[in-house]
Design a protein around this motif. Structure first.
Motif, PDB file in Angstrom:
ATOM      1  N   ARG A   8      -4.532  -4.806   5.619  1.00 11.99           N
ATOM      2  CA  ARG A   8      -5.767  -5.466   6.059  1.00 11.99           C
ATOM      3  C   ARG A   8      -5.795  -6.969   5.796  1.00 11.99           C
ATOM      4  O   ARG A   8      -6.464  -7.711   6.508  1.00 11.99           O
ATOM      5  CB  ARG A   8      -6.968  -4.816   5.362  1.00 11.99           C
ATOM      6  CG  ARG A   8      -7.203  -3.372   5.741  1.00 11.99           C
ATOM      7  CD  ARG A   8      -7.660  -3.244   7.166  1.00 11.99           C
ATOM      8  NE  ARG A   8      -8.896  -3.964   7.417  1.00 11.99           N
ATOM      9  CZ  ARG A   8      -9.477  -4.054   8.609  1.00 11.99           C
ATOM     10  NH1 ARG A   8      -8.903  -3.487   9.658  1.00 11.99           N
ATOM     11  NH2 ARG A   8     -10.614  -4.700   8.752  1.00 11.99           N
ATOM     12  N   ARG A  21      -0.670  -6.000  -0.547  1.00 15.04           N
ATOM     13  CA  ARG A  21      -0.822  -4.990  -1.588  1.00 15.04           C
ATOM     14  C   ARG A  21      -2.297  -4.793  -1.920  1.00 15.04           C
ATOM     15  O   ARG A  21      -3.106  -5.727  -1.841  1.00 15.04           O
ATOM     16  CB  ARG A  21      -0.069  -5.424  -2.847  1.00 15.04           C
ATOM     17  CG  ARG A  21       1.446  -5.435  -2.668  1.00 15.04           C
ATOM     18  CD  ARG A  21       2.008  -4.031  -2.719  1.00 15.04           C
ATOM     19  NE  ARG A  21       3.370  -3.960  -2.202  1.00 15.04           N
ATOM     20  CZ  ARG A  21       4.107  -2.861  -2.191  1.00 15.04           C
ATOM     21  NH1 ARG A  21       3.607  -1.730  -2.665  1.00 15.04           N
ATOM     22  NH2 ARG A  21       5.314  -2.868  -1.680  1.00 15.04           N
ATOM     23  N   THR A  22      -2.636  -3.569  -2.304  1.00 17.30           N
ATOM     24  CA  THR A  22      -4.027  -3.224  -2.589  1.00 17.30           C
ATOM     25  C   THR A  22      -4.544  -3.928  -3.839  1.00 17.30           C
ATOM     26  O   THR A  22      -3.775  -4.286  -4.729  1.00 17.30           O
ATOM     27  CB  THR A  22      -4.181  -1.708  -2.799  1.00 17.30           C
ATOM     28  OG1 THR A  22      -3.281  -1.286  -3.848  1.00 17.30           O
ATOM     29  CG2 THR A  22      -3.862  -0.946  -1.527  1.00 17.30           C
ATOM     30  N   TYR A  72      -9.724  -7.879  -0.428  1.00 12.95           N
ATOM     31  CA  TYR A  72      -9.476  -6.664   0.352  1.00 12.95           C
ATOM     32  C   TYR A  72      -9.625  -6.890   1.850  1.00 12.95           C
ATOM     33  O   TYR A  72      -8.820  -6.408   2.642  1.00 12.95           O
ATOM     34  CB  TYR A  72     -10.442  -5.564  -0.103  1.00 12.95           C
ATOM     35  CG  TYR A  72     -10.011  -4.171   0.300  1.00 12.95           C
ATOM     36  CD1 TYR A  72      -9.154  -3.437  -0.515  1.00 12.95           C
ATOM     37  CD2 TYR A  72     -10.464  -3.583   1.477  1.00 12.95           C
ATOM     38  CE1 TYR A  72      -8.756  -2.155  -0.160  1.00 12.95           C
ATOM     39  CE2 TYR A  72     -10.070  -2.311   1.843  1.00 12.95           C
ATOM     40  CZ  TYR A  72      -9.210  -1.598   1.027  1.00 12.95           C
ATOM     41  OH  TYR A  72      -8.802  -0.336   1.388  1.00 12.95           O
ATOM     42  N   HIS A  85      -1.063  -2.566   1.750  1.00 11.29           N
ATOM     43  CA  HIS A  85      -2.369  -3.022   2.234  1.00 11.29           C
ATOM     44  C   HIS A  85      -2.177  -3.884   3.486  1.00 11.29           C
ATOM     45  O   HIS A  85      -1.826  -5.069   3.394  1.00 11.29           O
ATOM     46  CB  HIS A  85      -3.094  -3.830   1.155  1.00 11.29           C
ATOM     47  CG  HIS A  85      -4.501  -4.175   1.508  1.00 11.29           C
ATOM     48  ND1 HIS A  85      -5.477  -3.219   1.725  1.00 11.29           N
ATOM     49  CD2 HIS A  85      -5.116  -5.370   1.707  1.00 11.29           C
ATOM     50  CE1 HIS A  85      -6.620  -3.805   2.020  1.00 11.29           C
ATOM     51  NE2 HIS A  85      -6.431  -5.117   2.027  1.00 11.29           N
ATOM     52  N   ARG A  98       0.805  -1.500  -7.104  1.00 13.14           N
ATOM     53  CA  ARG A  98      -0.147  -1.622  -5.996  1.00 13.14           C
ATOM     54  C   ARG A  98       0.427  -0.947  -4.767  1.00 13.14           C
ATOM     55  O   ARG A  98       1.629  -1.020  -4.500  1.00 13.14           O
ATOM     56  CB  ARG A  98      -0.437  -3.097  -5.703  1.00 13.14           C
ATOM     57  CG  ARG A  98      -1.058  -3.884  -6.856  1.00 13.14           C
ATOM     58  CD  ARG A  98      -1.459  -5.277  -6.393  1.00 13.14           C
ATOM     59  NE  ARG A  98      -1.860  -6.164  -7.470  1.00 13.14           N
ATOM     60  CZ  ARG A  98      -3.070  -6.229  -8.002  1.00 13.14           C
ATOM     61  NH1 ARG A  98      -4.026  -5.415  -7.547  1.00 13.14           N
ATOM     62  NH2 ARG A  98      -3.357  -7.089  -8.966  1.00 13.14           N
ATOM     63  N   ARG A 155     -14.176  -0.916   0.599  1.00 11.95           N
ATOM     64  CA  ARG A 155     -13.070  -0.109   1.131  1.00 11.95           C
ATOM     65  C   ARG A 155     -13.419   0.524   2.463  1.00 11.95           C
ATOM     66  O   ARG A 155     -12.581   0.604   3.370  1.00 11.95           O
ATOM     67  CB  ARG A 155     -12.683   0.973   0.117  1.00 11.95           C
ATOM     68  CG  ARG A 155     -11.512   1.836   0.578  1.00 11.95           C
ATOM     69  CD  ARG A 155     -10.934   2.631  -0.594  1.00 11.95           C
ATOM     70  NE  ARG A 155     -11.877   3.569  -1.156  1.00 11.95           N
ATOM     71  CZ  ARG A 155     -12.040   4.827  -0.722  1.00 11.95           C
ATOM     72  NH1 ARG A 155     -11.322   5.262   0.301  1.00 11.95           N
ATOM     73  NH2 ARG A 155     -12.904   5.627  -1.287  1.00 11.95           N
TER      74      ARG A 155
END
Length: 484
Positions: A408, A388-389, A433, A406, A403, A97
């Motif tokens: 990234r 989404r995470t 991630y 996200h 979720r 993270r």
């Protein structure tokens, strides 16, 4: 230098332009050769500067963008991460993270428990791409699409992220991608707009869409997206007023045009010319649009291909079929927004319903275009504004988790229009991630779309308030690995 001065003078009449020139007769001669109408005071002179487009032979002629508004989870669709199921409930390692930005919805969480997908995955096609069980129809066309698993964006909330994808900036008042293509390439059909917009709503948690997403921004108003509705009138105010005949309507438009042209000669405001063009387009659309939205002549095989929902105006399936008809008729850019992908909770149930809404029709569109010989010249895009995470928002409930946003790493897919087929591009880490291979930024994606349409994204610019703007702002590179 001379080109900049010429472009700066486009919105001025002959006298004003000449008074501002400081480079002499040579610049005037050059301008008259490059743009014959430059000193006529016509708003069309600026359009003449764009006649160099396309910059090179295009791979695609048209775009259909199936935007999944609300951000579908890549971890329940195209980015299979079995490690998340094995380590269900464990804390997301800080080394993964890092110090990356979080939304206000999870920034206050004391823990970030990993959560695996509720759905099963399997491999399909020659690419052996992993696809979730809730997208069986997409799995059936996997050899016709290119899945990009390494998209990333700068925005972390819906409105700025959606605006960023559509306009190249997180703030409003910028031209959308469709407007840029209308400005640069125009329409293939003079009876239909170059840029059309279709809206639908799914069964999940929705996020709003706003007209700024298909705005012309600082471009000529003729480049704004034309929204089609699911009402009796597909385009509002298109019908003639009661008791007015077509010939009377024609006379009225001609008289309005005469008055507007007089105003144009006096004030030289390009918006006046834009209004004249819009009146003319609306008149021509009165015949073209009703025929375009009539699906009664579609064969039963097509209805079966898209599914029964295609008979219900305003559904995703109906809009996919309409998108094919519009594109086939020469509309340069068809933008479809489907709302309902914002699963902060109840994801296993909501996302299955959302997938049911879009899976068959999305795959049908590819099949339909392909069997008509149109897929090679039509670029189709499917995806949302971010991903989404891999951790749960709130507490984990095995059958009812959610979720967060996200930016990234997330997935989209593209098909046709010069894109490599049967391919998976990019990769994320085992936690899903961070990107580990071939990152694709939003501006890279936009540059690639323009490239496929024969446009150098760095050369198609528009000067506004002293600055030259472009869709990709000041960055972006063409992802040549995606191009066939």
């Amino acid at each position: 230098m001379e080109k900049e001065i010429l472009e700066e003078g486009l919105n001025h009449n002959r006298r004003k332009f000449l008074s501002r020139l400081s480079l002499g007769v040579g610049s005037l001669a050059l301008g008259s050769l490059l743009v014959p109408d430059l000193f006529s005071g016509k708003a069309e002179a600026e359009e003449a500067m764009m006649k160099a487009l396309p910059h090179f032979a295009p791979k695609a002629k048209r775009v259909i963008y199936l935007f999944q508004n609300g951000a579908p989870s890549q971890l329940e669709s195209f980015d299979y991460k079995p490690l998340l199921n094995k380590r269900m409930g464990e804390e997301l390692p800080e080394s993964i993270r890092g110090t990356q930005r979080l939304t206000g919805m999870t920034a206050g969480q004391s823990s970030f428990p990993l959560v695996g997908s509720h759905y099963k995955f399997d491999q399909y096609g020659e690419s052996r791409a992993w696809i979730s069980e809730v997208f069986p129809h997409t799995a059936g066309i996997v050899d016709d699409i290119c899945i990009v698993k390494s998209m990333h964006t700068d925005a972390i909330n819906h409105d700025p992220a959606l605006t960023f994808f559509q306009t190249g900036a997180q703030v409003g008042n910028r031209p959308s991608m469709g407007s840029w293509l209308s400005y640069g390439l125009g329409s293939e059909n003079s009876n239909l707009p170059a840029f059309s917009v279709l809206l639908s709503r799914g069964r999940g948690n929705g996020q709003g869409v706003y007209s700024k997403l298909w705005s012309n921004g600082f471009l000529d108003a003729t480049h704004q997206g034309v929204q089609f509705s699911n009402s009796e009138d597909p385009v509002l105010y298109l019908k003639d007023p009661e008791s007015m005949s077509r010939s009377e309507r024609r006379k009225m438009i001609d008289q309005i045009a005469e008055m507007n042209n007089l105003s144009m000669q006096q004030f030289n405001d390009p918006e006046i010319s834009a209004k004249v063009k819009q009146y003319e387009m609306a008149y021509r659309m009165q015949t073209a649009v009703p025929e375009m939205t009539d699906i009664s002549k579609e064969p039963e095989s097509i209805i079966k291909l898209y599914g029964p929902d295609c008979l219900v105006p305003g559904t995703y399936a109906a809009n996919c079929l309409l998108a094919r008809k519009l594109s086939e008729s020469g509309v340069r850019f068809v933008q479809l927004y489907h709302q309902g992908w914002d699963q902060h909770g109840n994801l296993p149930n909501e996302m299955r319903l959302q997938a049911e809404d879009v899976d068959q029709a999305s795959a049908a569109l590819i099949t339909d275009l392909k069997q008509r010989g149109l897929l090679d010249e039509t670029l189709v895009i499917w995806g949302g504004e971010f991903g989404r995470t891999n951790y749960c928002q709130g507490k984990i409930l095995v059958d009812n988790y959610g979720r967060d946003h996200h930016p990234r790493a997330f997935s989209i897919w593209m098909a046709g229009g010069g894109v490599k087929s049967g391919m998976v591009y990019g990769e994320t880490d085992e936690f899903g991630y961070n990107i580990t291979e071939n990152p694709v930024h939003v501006h890279d994606f936009q540059a690639t779309v323009l490239h496929l349409m024969g446009i150098d994204h760095e050369r198609m610019t528009y000067k506004h308030l002293g600055r030259r703007y472009r869709l990709t702002d000041v960055s972006g590179k063409v992802v040549k690995d995606l191009i066939a």
